[in-house]
Design a protein around this motif. Structure first.
Motif, short mmCIF file in Angstrom:
data_model
loop_
_atom_site.label_atom_id
_atom_site.label_comp_id
_atom_site.label_asym_id
_atom_site.label_seq_id
_atom_site.Cartn_x
_atom_site.Cartn_y
_atom_site.Cartn_z
N ASN A 93 -21.09 -36.42 10.13
CA ASN A 93 -21.65 -37.65 10.72
C ASN A 93 -21.58 -37.66 12.24
O ASN A 93 -21.26 -38.67 12.86
N GLY A 94 -21.87 -36.52 12.87
CA GLY A 94 -21.91 -36.43 14.32
C GLY A 94 -20.56 -36.24 14.99
O GLY A 94 -20.46 -36.28 16.20
N THR B 232 -16.51 -34.82 21.45
CA THR B 232 -15.98 -35.97 22.17
C THR B 232 -17.08 -36.52 23.06
O THR B 232 -17.69 -35.77 23.81
N LYS B 233 -17.34 -37.83 22.97
CA LYS B 233 -18.37 -38.45 23.81
C LYS B 233 -17.83 -38.62 25.22
O LYS B 233 -16.71 -39.03 25.43
N SER B 234 -18.68 -38.25 26.19
CA SER B 234 -18.33 -38.35 27.60
C SER B 234 -19.56 -38.87 28.34
O SER B 234 -20.45 -38.09 28.68
N GLY B 235 -19.65 -40.17 28.55
CA GLY B 235 -20.84 -40.76 29.17
C GLY B 235 -22.01 -40.63 28.22
O GLY B 235 -21.94 -41.04 27.07
#
Length: 94
Positions: A19-20, A42-45
């Motif tokens: 799932n992303g 890991t989302k970064s901006g």
């Protein structure tokens, strides 16, 4: 996602799974692609990042959207020997 440059000597494709939450990356090897394994994203901006620890060094992957429905991947490779740090950019289409 497949690399838009069929002659690449780098990352050939990647798959986003769980799932992303994870990414699995494949690189150019002979006679077939090498599987780098599956790592957490890991989302970064507005981009996503993952780190692949490999025996010879580390590869830091950053993925973001690009024009034309493509994805842009930047790979920064650091090495444990005398090789200099290397950064490559690739573009992918579904």
């Amino acid at each position: 996602w497949k690399n838009t440059d069929r002659r690449t000597r780098g990352v050939t494709k990647f798959v986003v799974t769980d799932n992303g939450k994870k990414i699995q990356v494949y690189g150019s090897c002979s006679p077939r692609d090498c599987d780098w394994g599956k790592k957490t994203l890991t989302k970064s901006g507005s981009s996503y990042k993952a780190t692949f620890k490999q025996g010879f060094g580390d590869k830091y992957v950053t993925i973001s959207s690009a024009s034309g429905g493509r994805m842009k991947m930047t790979v920064k490779a650091t090495y444990k020997d005398s090789r200099p740090t290397k950064t490559n950019t690739y573009y992918f289409k579904k």
